[in-house]
Design a protein around this motif. Sequence first.
Motif, PDB file in Angstrom:
ATOM      1  N   GLY A 324       0.839  -1.179   0.000  1.00 54.81           N
ATOM      2  CA  GLY A 324       0.000   0.000   0.000  1.00 54.81           C
ATOM      3  C   GLY A 324       0.883   1.241   0.000  1.00 54.81           C
ATOM      4  O   GLY A 324       2.101   1.138  -0.134  1.00 54.81           O
ATOM      5  N   PRO A 325       0.263   2.414   0.111  1.00 58.96           N
ATOM      6  CA  PRO A 325      -1.155   2.638   0.376  1.00 58.96           C
ATOM      7  C   PRO A 325      -2.033   2.519  -0.880  1.00 58.96           C
ATOM      8  O   PRO A 325      -1.527   2.512  -1.995  1.00 58.96           O
ATOM      9  CB  PRO A 325      -1.173   4.079   0.902  1.00 58.96           C
ATOM     10  N   PHE A 326      -3.306   2.384  -0.634  1.00 63.51           N
ATOM     11  CA  PHE A 326      -4.371   2.450  -1.649  1.00 63.51           C
ATOM     12  C   PHE A 326      -4.518   1.224  -2.536  1.00 63.51           C
ATOM     13  O   PHE A 326      -5.544   1.043  -3.166  1.00 63.51           O
ATOM     14  CB  PHE A 326      -4.218   3.697  -2.544  1.00 63.51           C
ATOM     15  N   THR A 327      -3.498   0.399  -2.651  1.00 64.76           N
ATOM     16  CA  THR A 327      -3.600  -0.785  -3.498  1.00 64.76           C
ATOM     17  C   THR A 327      -2.756  -1.909  -2.901  1.00 64.76           C
ATOM     18  O   THR A 327      -1.629  -1.657  -2.442  1.00 64.76           O
ATOM     19  CB  THR A 327      -3.140  -0.490  -4.939  1.00 64.76           C
ATOM     20  N   PRO A 328      -3.257  -3.131  -2.875  1.00 68.89           N
ATOM     21  CA  PRO A 328      -2.521  -4.231  -2.237  1.00 68.89           C
ATOM     22  C   PRO A 328      -1.351  -4.767  -3.035  1.00 68.89           C
ATOM     23  O   PRO A 328      -0.644  -5.652  -2.554  1.00 68.89           O
ATOM     24  CB  PRO A 328      -3.601  -5.308  -2.055  1.00 68.89           C
ATOM     25  N   ASP A 329      -1.125  -4.274  -4.257  1.00 70.40           N
ATOM     26  CA  ASP A 329       0.012  -4.779  -5.025  1.00 70.40           C
ATOM     27  C   ASP A 329       1.218  -3.839  -5.018  1.00 70.40           C
ATOM     28  O   ASP A 329       2.202  -4.078  -5.710  1.00 70.40           O
ATOM     29  CB  ASP A 329      -0.404  -5.099  -6.464  1.00 70.40           C
TER      30      ASP A 329
END
Length: 406
Positions: A324-329
Amino acid sequence: MVFDLDLIKKLYNGMPAKVSAARKLTGKPLTLSEKILYSHLYNPPTTTYTRGKDYVDFAPDRVAMQDATAQMALLQFMTCGRNTVAVPSTVHCDHLIQAKTGAVSDLATAIDVNREVYDFLASISDKYGIGFWKPGAGIIHQVVLENYAFPGGMMIGTDSHTPNAGGLGMVAIGDGDADAVDVMAGLAWELKMPKLIGVKLNGKLSGWSSAKDIILKVAGILTVKGGTGAIVEYFGEGADALSATGKGTICNMGAEIGATCSLFGYDEKMSAYLKATGREEVAALADQIRDHLRPDPEVSSDPAKYYDQVLELDLSTLEPYINGPFTPDLATPISKMATAVKENGWPDTLEVALIGSCTNSSYEDISRSASIVKDGMSKGLKTISGLSRMEMPIRRHFSVIGLRLR
């Protein structure tokens, strides 16, 4: 208590012959995913199926529903004309409970606010022979892992994190309400034959690295779309060294890369978990067909020939990761996090720590966090950040458990 023992016995008794027939039909050694898929075809196979192309009819062993989605599914099921469900099915009342002030008061509030829903789910479950787990009985995925999941089985659930059961070697797929209704009504369940992504795990975890860091690393490689239409199958010495709950965490969080599901082969850690949860008979049955609950040796020794994509991870060098932040990849090893914060202008103060989630149900990670807190309290330290336990998708936050003490 052992659930579905007769079902498991029947599946295991027929599995060796079905696997042998599938191996002969395809003309090659089989991955674990293929063994389970071909053993759960709605009709005996007459041809091989092309991954990512052919639509196939399957016959799952069971269905699991959480309370928010079970309502529509069971309203639909009422219209199919059956007196009972065709396969073992369960309803779990967990998603409508909101974490706000504390377990006792939050549960009481949920029961009061959702009384009509709970009464409906309880009564319709009783009418059609469906297992009912009342509010407060636990998170659906952990309840399934501890009671219903078994190596070599297939289930569908009305929740995206149904693949948690892959921690016990089960093809467990989160799907829509209508598909669950079809299975409960005894109809075939149609699915495009998944592609296969093999992840070979070498070595063993060390230091503060945990099973969670494996899927965080994989997410960084495959991205949020990389697992779409595929089963992610973990194997290798590193896979066998992981606990069953650690495996469950990896499979659970596989939903964040779009995977159809994820799973591990049957091993001693799964056997120990089955025994620890009162299912010694299931472990004994699985031991008898152990080779059919793992990839064929040829697959493990030369995976590139049998998977559509292969990743290889050295667990002995794997660092803890923060995604992250905002996306798990967006995967960052802990050693590079400070630099990444400065370069990207991310906030450098930790304000809230979320401990626990259906997306990381591993008691190992949760117990580590509890240990840190207890250690800090014993030394008179106080938290300077908010600390809570709640259901929260990792796609909106850093996927890491931590807090700063002073």
